[in-house]
Design a protein around this motif. Sequence first.
Motif, PDB file in Angstrom:
ATOM      1  N   SER A 161       0.824  -1.205   0.000  1.00  0.00           N
ATOM      2  CA  SER A 161       0.000   0.000   0.000  1.00  0.00           C
ATOM      3  C   SER A 161       0.858   1.255   0.000  1.00  0.00           C
ATOM      4  O   SER A 161       0.480   2.279  -0.558  1.00  0.00           O
ATOM      5  CB  SER A 161      -0.949   0.013   1.194  1.00  0.00           C
ATOM      6  OG  SER A 161      -0.204   0.060   2.376  1.00  0.00           O
ATOM      7  N   GLU A 164       1.789   2.151  -3.496  1.00  0.00           N
ATOM      8  CA  GLU A 164       0.709   2.864  -4.185  1.00  0.00           C
ATOM      9  C   GLU A 164       0.689   4.319  -3.752  1.00  0.00           C
ATOM     10  O   GLU A 164       0.525   5.230  -4.559  1.00  0.00           O
ATOM     11  CB  GLU A 164      -0.621   2.194  -3.848  1.00  0.00           C
ATOM     12  CG  GLU A 164      -1.695   2.419  -4.876  1.00  0.00           C
ATOM     13  CD  GLU A 164      -3.042   1.895  -4.397  1.00  0.00           C
ATOM     14  OE1 GLU A 164      -3.134   0.683  -4.153  1.00  0.00           O
ATOM     15  OE2 GLU A 164      -3.960   2.717  -4.239  1.00  0.00           O
ATOM     16  N   TYR A 200      -2.694  11.422   2.432  1.00  0.00           N
ATOM     17  CA  TYR A 200      -2.881   9.983   2.321  1.00  0.00           C
ATOM     18  C   TYR A 200      -2.889   9.465   3.753  1.00  0.00           C
ATOM     19  O   TYR A 200      -1.867   9.480   4.426  1.00  0.00           O
ATOM     20  CB  TYR A 200      -1.685   9.411   1.552  1.00  0.00           C
ATOM     21  CG  TYR A 200      -1.934   8.102   0.853  1.00  0.00           C
ATOM     22  CD1 TYR A 200      -1.866   6.909   1.540  1.00  0.00           C
ATOM     23  CD2 TYR A 200      -2.208   8.077  -0.504  1.00  0.00           C
ATOM     24  CE1 TYR A 200      -2.067   5.711   0.895  1.00  0.00           C
ATOM     25  CE2 TYR A 200      -2.405   6.870  -1.162  1.00  0.00           C
ATOM     26  CZ  TYR A 200      -2.341   5.688  -0.466  1.00  0.00           C
ATOM     27  OH  TYR A 200      -2.541   4.513  -1.116  1.00  0.00           O
ATOM     28  N   TYR A 202      -3.608   6.662   6.799  1.00  0.00           N
ATOM     29  CA  TYR A 202      -3.789   5.277   7.203  1.00  0.00           C
ATOM     30  C   TYR A 202      -4.457   5.265   8.562  1.00  0.00           C
ATOM     31  O   TYR A 202      -3.985   5.916   9.488  1.00  0.00           O
ATOM     32  CB  TYR A 202      -2.434   4.583   7.385  1.00  0.00           C
ATOM     33  CG  TYR A 202      -1.774   4.135   6.121  1.00  0.00           C
ATOM     34  CD1 TYR A 202      -1.011   5.009   5.377  1.00  0.00           C
ATOM     35  CD2 TYR A 202      -1.888   2.816   5.692  1.00  0.00           C
ATOM     36  CE1 TYR A 202      -0.385   4.586   4.224  1.00  0.00           C
ATOM     37  CE2 TYR A 202      -1.255   2.384   4.543  1.00  0.00           C
ATOM     38  CZ  TYR A 202      -0.502   3.280   3.812  1.00  0.00           C
ATOM     39  OH  TYR A 202       0.125   2.854   2.676  1.00  0.00           O
ATOM     40  N   SER A 206      -5.944  -0.169  10.209  1.00  0.00           N
ATOM     41  CA  SER A 206      -5.853  -0.665   8.836  1.00  0.00           C
ATOM     42  C   SER A 206      -5.161  -2.015   8.802  1.00  0.00           C
ATOM     43  O   SER A 206      -4.203  -2.252   9.549  1.00  0.00           O
ATOM     44  CB  SER A 206      -5.057   0.336   7.997  1.00  0.00           C
ATOM     45  OG  SER A 206      -4.634  -0.249   6.801  1.00  0.00           O
ATOM     46  N   ASP A 207      -5.644  -2.902   7.909  1.00  0.00           N
ATOM     47  CA  ASP A 207      -4.981  -4.211   7.844  1.00  0.00           C
ATOM     48  C   ASP A 207      -3.653  -4.149   7.101  1.00  0.00           C
ATOM     49  O   ASP A 207      -2.947  -5.135   6.994  1.00  0.00           O
ATOM     50  CB  ASP A 207      -5.907  -5.291   7.261  1.00  0.00           C
ATOM     51  CG  ASP A 207      -6.559  -4.857   5.974  1.00  0.00           C
ATOM     52  OD1 ASP A 207      -7.327  -5.640   5.397  1.00  0.00           O
ATOM     53  OD2 ASP A 207      -6.333  -3.714   5.539  1.00  0.00           O
ATOM     54  N   MET A 208      -3.320  -2.955   6.602  1.00  0.00           N
ATOM     55  CA  MET A 208      -2.000  -2.761   6.020  1.00  0.00           C
ATOM     56  C   MET A 208      -0.996  -2.385   7.095  1.00  0.00           C
ATOM     57  O   MET A 208       0.199  -2.340   6.871  1.00  0.00           O
ATOM     58  CB  MET A 208      -2.052  -1.634   4.981  1.00  0.00           C
ATOM     59  CG  MET A 208      -2.773  -2.024   3.716  1.00  0.00           C
ATOM     60  SD  MET A 208      -1.764  -3.117   2.739  1.00  0.00           S
ATOM     61  CE  MET A 208      -2.995  -4.081   1.937  1.00  0.00           C
TER      62      MET A 208
END
Lengths: 280, 395
Positions: A161, A164, A200, A202, A206-208
Amino acid sequence: MPLSTQSQGEDEQYVLVATLDNARNLSNLLKAISFKDHAIFTVTPNGLKVTVEDCKCVQANAFIQADIFQEFTIKEDLIAFQVNLTVLLDCLNIFGGSIVAGISTALRMCYRGYGYPLTLFLEEGGVVTVCKINTEEPEEPIDFDFCSSNVTNKVILQSESLKEAFSDLDMTSEVLQITMSPNQPYFRLSTFGNSGSAHYDYNKDSDMMELFRCAETQTNRYKMSLLKPSTKALALSCKVSVRTDNRGVLSLQYLVRNDDGHICFVEFFCCPDEEVDEDL
Amino acid sequence: MNCVIEGSCIKVFGKAVHALSRIGDELWLDPMVKGLALRSVSSALSAYGGFLFSPLFFQQYSLRSLSEQHRQAIKCKVLMKSVLSLFRCLTSIERSVQECHISITTPTDRVMIQFICRHGITKTHNLSFQESEAVEAMFATHLCPNVLKAPARLLGDMVAHFPVFQEEITLSTTPLKVCLRNYQEGGKGHMKMTCTEMSLHPDEFDHFQIGEDSDITFCLKELRGILSFAASHCLPVSVHFGAAGNPVCFSVKDEVVDATVVLATLNNSESRGPPQPETPAPATPRCADAAVLPVGVCEEHERVLSSQGSPEWIHPLPRISGPTRLCEAEECASTTATPASTKICSLLFKALSSEEEDDEDDGCTARLPVLARYSDEDENDEDYPARSSTVRVEF
């Protein structure tokens, strides 16, 4: 293997001999930190550390542990030299960069000591190439004095992620602002470009986000031009840890899995551009 | 204005942005009671695109901004490339974006576009905008003698035969067939280029009405956007047009989206005339020369500055009903009954003060009707030495 036919006698003169069946395990990592021409090699019995610096505010280190190498012989406690990284990479890729299954370039890296060139024996498909690269007096790498005890905020993210996020970043922005906080927005990357600002965020759940440990709200800005080279290391990695200390110095640590499945690390340090105390 | 777009509608919205990006460099956001309109006009003022999303398209749609309950909805324009970059990769949007929030607020002077994504990630973009009254091409489709309606796939397949660099194509229609061919400037090109021509039988169309034979040439690039949009939704495309020189209108409609692209067409005499000496092609297509896009300004009678910055006219729209010849501006001023301020004949947007409006009738006599002019004016003059610096339009 032609490389192993070298007589034992020749080996005696080298203070360092390191061999790899697949030179890509080294060249990929070096490519990830090759934003400047020169690199400082620091070798200890633990392994190899390659350092690249820029503007005295950003530093990248690639660590290749001794057990990654098929053979790793060192006769001194510490060996340090400086070489032209671009030339070294060209040599490691001398058989062409194409990736064909089952074929790899074998590497034997030898160093006789201070004043001697770094000698590379490269072999692929029975063809051997010998490269001798001049070494230079190693500069002292900057010591960012970044220690775990001073770390205020730390997150570990899955690289996917973050890749990205970095590819979406507005490159017209001169700075990348990183906000880490125990409260909203938790972890935020911000840019301020020509058409406006972008954030951006998070979520801490978050599972990231594999680890979220933020003690206090911190917002720091870093020059985009200094951080941009880190995207190469990010592209190779599967996980990244982002840490800031009480001075706002940023540490990015990338976990890279090489072709054989072994783990290596690449680390970036970056000084903050300016102190930003309030949340924007 | 603030609105929320959910799920697959985000991709639809993104596709509209892609389609409009083929037309102009700026995107107008026009929030209205009947929905949110996205509009764009080409820099040569020869193409207009508008996508109207009804309130039903949105999960939430409100004209009022969250913080200012009483203020009227703001109309503005933003840089196309800024918005396009947010919707560039539609497949990744489809994969990861769950909601899209758009709001225009004055305290921040920003258009906020926020993507709520999977994995607890939120992307927020604050784009600077310029307050601007909406622009809209007014085109009386009901007055067009020729109407075609076909599935987007049919039109898409037709244009797919032309190379990507093909600037202009000619659509020739008779009651017996429809023919599409590439357009080349002058006669010299025949030996160097591949000439493509294809014909379709009227039966291929869902609706086929040709009131008068026509041969219209327009810019292909600007059309591809709406065709791609329509194809992705399997919607039919309606084409309204008349004789050469009159604009052609492509429209796509469903319950929640109403998309229109109006393109200028080349003047008849240019498409049929003797080979003109070739000039180095300016960046804008030659369609701009004879552009007759009737452009209306929103109801509030405000104007938008001409992109050329030149003090050009905005003429009233002449009647399209018959083959009347537009020669003198006085004629057109007198034939049009509607207040000149609301209907505009040329493509030019102009900031008009009320004094200028009064002068319009008088000024008409002093100047020839300027229907479209762009910065490469001198080139045009060389190109068409027989004309004055302005272009006539024949109806």
